[in-house]
Design a protein around this motif. Sequence first.
Motif, PDB file in Angstrom:
ATOM      1  N   CYS A   1       0.821  -1.207   0.000  1.00  0.00           N
ATOM      2  CA  CYS A   1       0.000   0.000   0.000  1.00  0.00           C
ATOM      3  C   CYS A   1       0.858   1.262   0.000  1.00  0.00           C
ATOM      4  O   CYS A   1       1.971   1.270   0.535  1.00  0.00           O
TER       5      CYS A   1
ATOM      6  N   ALA B   1       2.638   1.144   5.202  1.00  0.00           N
ATOM      7  CA  ALA B   1       2.380   0.469   6.476  1.00  0.00           C
ATOM      8  C   ALA B   1       2.370  -1.032   6.194  1.00  0.00           C
ATOM      9  O   ALA B   1       2.934  -1.481   5.201  1.00  0.00           O
ATOM     10  N   ALA B   2       1.703  -1.800   7.021  1.00  0.00           N
ATOM     11  CA  ALA B   2       1.654  -3.252   6.842  1.00  0.00           C
ATOM     12  C   ALA B   2       1.052  -3.611   5.484  1.00  0.00           C
ATOM     13  O   ALA B   2       0.224  -2.874   4.946  1.00  0.00           O
TER      14      ALA B   2
ATOM     15  N   ALA C   1      -1.409  -5.427   2.954  1.00  0.00           N
ATOM     16  CA  ALA C   1      -2.831  -5.742   3.077  1.00  0.00           C
ATOM     17  C   ALA C   1      -3.087  -7.095   2.420  1.00  0.00           C
ATOM     18  O   ALA C   1      -2.517  -7.398   1.374  1.00  0.00           O
TER      19      ALA C   1
ATOM     20  N   ALA D   1      -8.558  -0.328   3.749  1.00  0.00           N
ATOM     21  CA  ALA D   1      -7.870  -1.286   4.618  1.00  0.00           C
ATOM     22  C   ALA D   1      -8.531  -1.303   5.987  1.00  0.00           C
ATOM     23  O   ALA D   1      -8.980  -0.272   6.488  1.00  0.00           O
ATOM     24  N   GLU D   2      -8.597  -2.496   6.568  1.00  0.00           N
ATOM     25  CA  GLU D   2      -9.190  -2.668   7.890  1.00  0.00           C
ATOM     26  C   GLU D   2      -8.270  -3.572   8.721  1.00  0.00           C
ATOM     27  O   GLU D   2      -7.931  -4.669   8.283  1.00  0.00           O
ATOM     28  N   MET D   3      -7.894  -3.086   9.890  1.00  0.00           N
ATOM     29  CA  MET D   3      -7.079  -3.903  10.797  1.00  0.00           C
ATOM     30  C   MET D   3      -8.001  -4.778  11.630  1.00  0.00           C
ATOM     31  O   MET D   3      -8.939  -4.288  12.260  1.00  0.00           O
TER      32      MET D   3
ATOM     33  N   ASN E   1      -3.896  -8.232  14.388  1.00  0.00           N
ATOM     34  CA  ASN E   1      -2.651  -7.667  13.858  1.00  0.00           C
ATOM     35  C   ASN E   1      -2.524  -7.903  12.349  1.00  0.00           C
ATOM     36  O   ASN E   1      -1.433  -7.865  11.809  1.00  0.00           O
TER      37      ASN E   1
ATOM     38  N   ARG F   1      -3.845  -6.762   8.469  1.00  0.00           N
ATOM     39  CA  ARG F   1      -4.489  -5.713   7.672  1.00  0.00           C
ATOM     40  C   ARG F   1      -5.206  -6.365   6.489  1.00  0.00           C
ATOM     41  O   ARG F   1      -4.590  -7.017   5.660  1.00  0.00           O
ATOM     42  N   HIS F   2      -6.515  -6.177   6.431  1.00  0.00           N
ATOM     43  CA  HIS F   2      -7.339  -6.776   5.376  1.00  0.00           C
ATOM     44  C   HIS F   2      -7.696  -5.738   4.323  1.00  0.00           C
ATOM     45  O   HIS F   2      -8.008  -4.589   4.656  1.00  0.00           O
TER      46      HIS F   2
END
Length: 120
Positions: free
Chosen positions: A19, A23-24, A26, A51-53, A56, A58-59
């Motif tokens: 992304c 960040a993390a 997805a 994105a939805e956390m 831990n 990220r989806h």
Amino acid sequence: MIGVIVWSSESREKAVIWCEDQAALAYLQGRGEMADPRHWPQPGDLVELEAEMIGNLRHARKVALLSEQSRPDLPRMLEQQAGTQAEPRLKLVASRDAGRVADDGDDVAARHALRICAAG
């Protein structure tokens, strides 16, 4: 948010997305998260997503294809880059003060048990 598909498996309906916010990663799971479920994204595709956390992880949600095969060479580039990373030039060494307790109650072992030194 904008992202790039870095790995995808149409048969398993899973994909990994890098992304723009860096960040993390997805994780996309299932065609139900696609704006157009008829087209499964492939590595190098440029997508827009929410994105939805959850815990831990990220989806990726509401994933929409912006551009097909923007970077079809991305998986190969990442693989090559990973193979050229130099080994870190740091090592951990035990401190001479390890195990000694200071008079003020501070545990010197906790503060100095390991010292990071440049290897040379």
